[in-house]
Design a protein around this motif. Structure first.
Motif, PDB file in Angstrom:
ATOM      1  N   PHE A   1      -3.165  16.795   8.476  1.00 13.94           N
ATOM      2  CA  PHE A   1      -3.199  18.137   9.062  1.00 13.94           C
ATOM      3  C   PHE A   1      -3.796  19.149   8.090  1.00 13.94           C
ATOM      4  O   PHE A   1      -4.436  20.122   8.516  1.00 13.94           O
ATOM      5  CB  PHE A   1      -1.803  18.557   9.528  1.00 13.94           C
ATOM      6  CG  PHE A   1      -1.461  18.044  10.901  1.00 13.94           C
ATOM      7  CD1 PHE A   1      -1.938  18.681  12.028  1.00 13.94           C
ATOM      8  CD2 PHE A   1      -0.672  16.913  11.063  1.00 13.94           C
ATOM      9  CE1 PHE A   1      -1.650  18.213  13.303  1.00 13.94           C
ATOM     10  CE2 PHE A   1      -0.368  16.438  12.324  1.00 13.94           C
ATOM     11  CZ  PHE A   1      -0.860  17.075  13.447  1.00 13.94           C
TER      12      PHE A   1
ATOM     13  N   VAL B   1      -1.087  11.966  18.909  1.00 14.93           N
ATOM     14  CA  VAL B   1      -0.070  11.433  17.993  1.00 14.93           C
ATOM     15  C   VAL B   1       0.147   9.965  18.345  1.00 14.93           C
ATOM     16  O   VAL B   1       0.705   9.638  19.392  1.00 14.93           O
ATOM     17  CB  VAL B   1       1.249  12.226  18.104  1.00 14.93           C
ATOM     18  CG1 VAL B   1       2.285  11.669  17.121  1.00 14.93           C
ATOM     19  CG2 VAL B   1       1.008  13.707  17.856  1.00 14.93           C
TER      20      VAL B   1
ATOM     21  N   ILE C   1      -0.371  24.524  14.904  1.00 13.18           N
ATOM     22  CA  ILE C   1      -0.776  25.083  16.196  1.00 13.18           C
ATOM     23  C   ILE C   1      -0.959  26.597  16.147  1.00 13.18           C
ATOM     24  O   ILE C   1      -1.938  27.126  16.707  1.00 13.18           O
ATOM     25  CB  ILE C   1       0.200  24.649  17.308  1.00 13.18           C
ATOM     26  CG1 ILE C   1      -0.030  23.162  17.629  1.00 13.18           C
ATOM     27  CG2 ILE C   1       0.026  25.488  18.573  1.00 13.18           C
ATOM     28  CD1 ILE C   1       0.902  22.587  18.669  1.00 13.18           C
TER      29      ILE C   1
ATOM     30  N   MET D   1       7.639  21.952  20.227  1.00 20.00           N
ATOM     31  CA  MET D   1       6.838  21.829  21.448  1.00 20.00           C
ATOM     32  C   MET D   1       7.660  22.219  22.673  1.00 20.00           C
ATOM     33  O   MET D   1       7.147  22.884  23.592  1.00 20.00           O
ATOM     34  CB  MET D   1       6.301  20.398  21.588  1.00 20.00           C
ATOM     35  CG  MET D   1       5.377  19.953  20.458  1.00 20.00           C
ATOM     36  SD  MET D   1       3.998  21.081  20.133  1.00 20.00           S
ATOM     37  CE  MET D   1       3.149  21.095  21.699  1.00 20.00           C
TER      38      MET D   1
ATOM     39  N   LEU E   1       3.234  20.285  13.543  1.00 18.88           N
ATOM     40  CA  LEU E   1       2.610  21.000  14.652  1.00 18.88           C
ATOM     41  C   LEU E   1       3.028  22.466  14.680  1.00 18.88           C
ATOM     42  O   LEU E   1       2.226  23.343  15.024  1.00 18.88           O
ATOM     43  CB  LEU E   1       2.961  20.324  15.979  1.00 18.88           C
ATOM     44  CG  LEU E   1       2.352  18.938  16.203  1.00 18.88           C
ATOM     45  CD1 LEU E   1       2.951  18.295  17.442  1.00 18.88           C
ATOM     46  CD2 LEU E   1       0.836  19.026  16.332  1.00 18.88           C
ATOM     47  N   SER E   2       4.277  22.736  14.300  1.00 18.39           N
ATOM     48  CA  SER E   2       4.755  24.124  14.300  1.00 18.39           C
ATOM     49  C   SER E   2       4.029  24.977  13.274  1.00 18.39           C
ATOM     50  O   SER E   2       3.977  26.212  13.404  1.00 18.39           O
ATOM     51  CB  SER E   2       6.259  24.159  14.032  1.00 18.39           C
ATOM     52  OG  SER E   2       6.562  23.944  12.651  1.00 18.39           O
TER      53      SER E   2
ATOM     54  N   ASP F   1       6.503  17.055  14.660  1.00 21.56           N
ATOM     55  CA  ASP F   1       6.748  18.303  15.383  1.00 21.56           C
ATOM     56  C   ASP F   1       6.756  19.486  14.417  1.00 21.56           C
ATOM     57  O   ASP F   1       6.214  20.560  14.725  1.00 21.56           O
ATOM     58  CB  ASP F   1       8.084  18.207  16.127  1.00 21.56           C
ATOM     59  CG  ASP F   1       8.392  19.443  16.944  1.00 21.56           C
ATOM     60  OD1 ASP F   1       7.703  19.692  17.951  1.00 21.56           O
ATOM     61  OD2 ASP F   1       9.328  20.182  16.567  1.00 21.56           O
TER      62      ASP F   1
ATOM     63  N   VAL G   1      -1.861  18.338  23.143  1.00 22.90           N
ATOM     64  CA  VAL G   1      -1.168  17.350  22.320  1.00 22.90           C
ATOM     65  C   VAL G   1      -0.735  16.208  23.231  1.00 22.90           C
ATOM     66  O   VAL G   1      -0.034  16.426  24.222  1.00 22.90           O
ATOM     67  CB  VAL G   1       0.071  17.942  21.620  1.00 22.90           C
ATOM     68  CG1 VAL G   1       0.775  16.878  20.778  1.00 22.90           C
ATOM     69  CG2 VAL G   1      -0.311  19.144  20.758  1.00 22.90           C
TER      70      VAL G   1
ATOM     71  N   ILE H   1      -5.015  16.809  19.916  1.00 20.34           N
ATOM     72  CA  ILE H   1      -4.184  16.093  18.942  1.00 20.34           C
ATOM     73  C   ILE H   1      -3.570  14.885  19.628  1.00 20.34           C
ATOM     74  O   ILE H   1      -2.830  15.035  20.610  1.00 20.34           O
ATOM     75  CB  ILE H   1      -3.083  17.012  18.370  1.00 20.34           C
ATOM     76  CG1 ILE H   1      -3.707  18.259  17.736  1.00 20.34           C
ATOM     77  CG2 ILE H   1      -2.222  16.257  17.358  1.00 20.34           C
ATOM     78  CD1 ILE H   1      -2.704  19.344  17.393  1.00 20.34           C
TER      79      ILE H   1
END
Length: 272
Positions: free
Chosen positions: A140, A11, A191, A26, A187-188, A184, A203, A9
């Motif tokens: 995503f 960003v 992931i 993260m 991503l939570s 973020d 990432v 990933i």
């Protein structure tokens, strides 16, 4: 044990310092000994298209020749997509259209190239967007679809909203910082899906963003970006000191269990 499957990933325009202060999920993975955190120094010029090529081929602009965002042509290097395909692995990407122009077809055909499924190309399955404000949340969702329906061995994901807000409002703005918080949060949600399916996750970012709302130069704000690695092959710790962006491609090769190209530098990351 590694399953030799990787999600990378990138960003766009995520500064190292802002990632450390505003990416709570993260940092949680780092504190709970799930992820390693590195500080990466990008190549220069710290521009998008040259650094997409650097990340995905492990070569600097002086070698790969993509020295400007206006260099519109296919890559002349062996990218991670090419190497994965030559080793019998499936590839996929949910990314900005410049990635398609580097590895599948150039110039990008807006009428035909947004969806590229089951192609005999370096990127076998691709979903490409071409507006900088295209929502990261949509991207995503598309990446999750690729993960579920195409089950690639190497999936590349490239959200753009952090870069877009940085250009509109500068890195010294609530809009930029809030966008980092937002990615973020995405991503939570994403992931854990990757980990449940046996993927290792990296990432990182291509470049940073300055208080002038731009990038391309040689400052820490331009060049220093994070790299979080979730892998059984990498010790979960905070690694002090900046490492070269040229380490990203050979790292992905190691995680995919494939040989790097002859142009890539040796993998020398602490914690491997």
């Amino acid at each position: 044990m590694s399953n030799d499957r990787v999600v990378l990933i990138v960003v766009d325009a995520l500064r190292f310092d802002t990632a450390c202060t505003h990416m709570g999920y993260m940092q949680h993975l780092v504190e709970r000994n799930v992820a390693a955190r590195y500080e990466v120094r990008s190549e220069v010029p710290s521009l998008s298209r040259p650094l997409y090529e650097t990340i995905l081929t492990g070569t600097p602009p002086i070698v790969h020749g993509v020295t400007s965002n206006y260099t519109i042509r296919l890559s002349t290097q062996q990218s991670l997509f090419h190497l994965a395909r030559s080793n019998g692995k499936k590839t996929a990407a949910a990314a900005y259209y410049w990635v398609s122009e580097l590895y599948n077809r150039a110039p990008f055909n807006f009428a035909e190239d947004r969806l590229q499924m089951d192609k005999d190309q370096a990127i076998e399955n691709g979903i490409f967007y071409f507006e900088d404000h295209y929502p990261d949340s949509h991207l995503f969702s598309e990446a999750a679809w690729l993960l579920q329906h195409k089950q690639p061995d190497f999936l590349y994901i490239h959200p753009m909203n952090v870069d877009n807000d940085g250009h509109l409002f500068t890195a010294d703005s609530k809009e930029y910082r809030n966008r980092v918080l937002a990615v973020d949060n995405l991503l939570s949600l994403f992931i854990p899906q990757c980990l449940e399916q046996g993927y290792e996750v990296v990432v990182t970012a291509d470049h940073g963003m300055t208080a002038d709302g731009n990038h391309g130069g040689n400052t820490i704000e331009d060049r220093h970006v994070p790299m979080f690695i979730i892998s059984d092959q990498v010790k979960p710790e905070i690694v002090e000191g900046a490492v070269s962006q040229l380490q990203v491609a050979p790292l992905i090769c190691r995680l995919l269990a494939i040989e790097p190209s002859i142009e890539m530098v040796p993998l020398l990351l602490k914690g491997m």
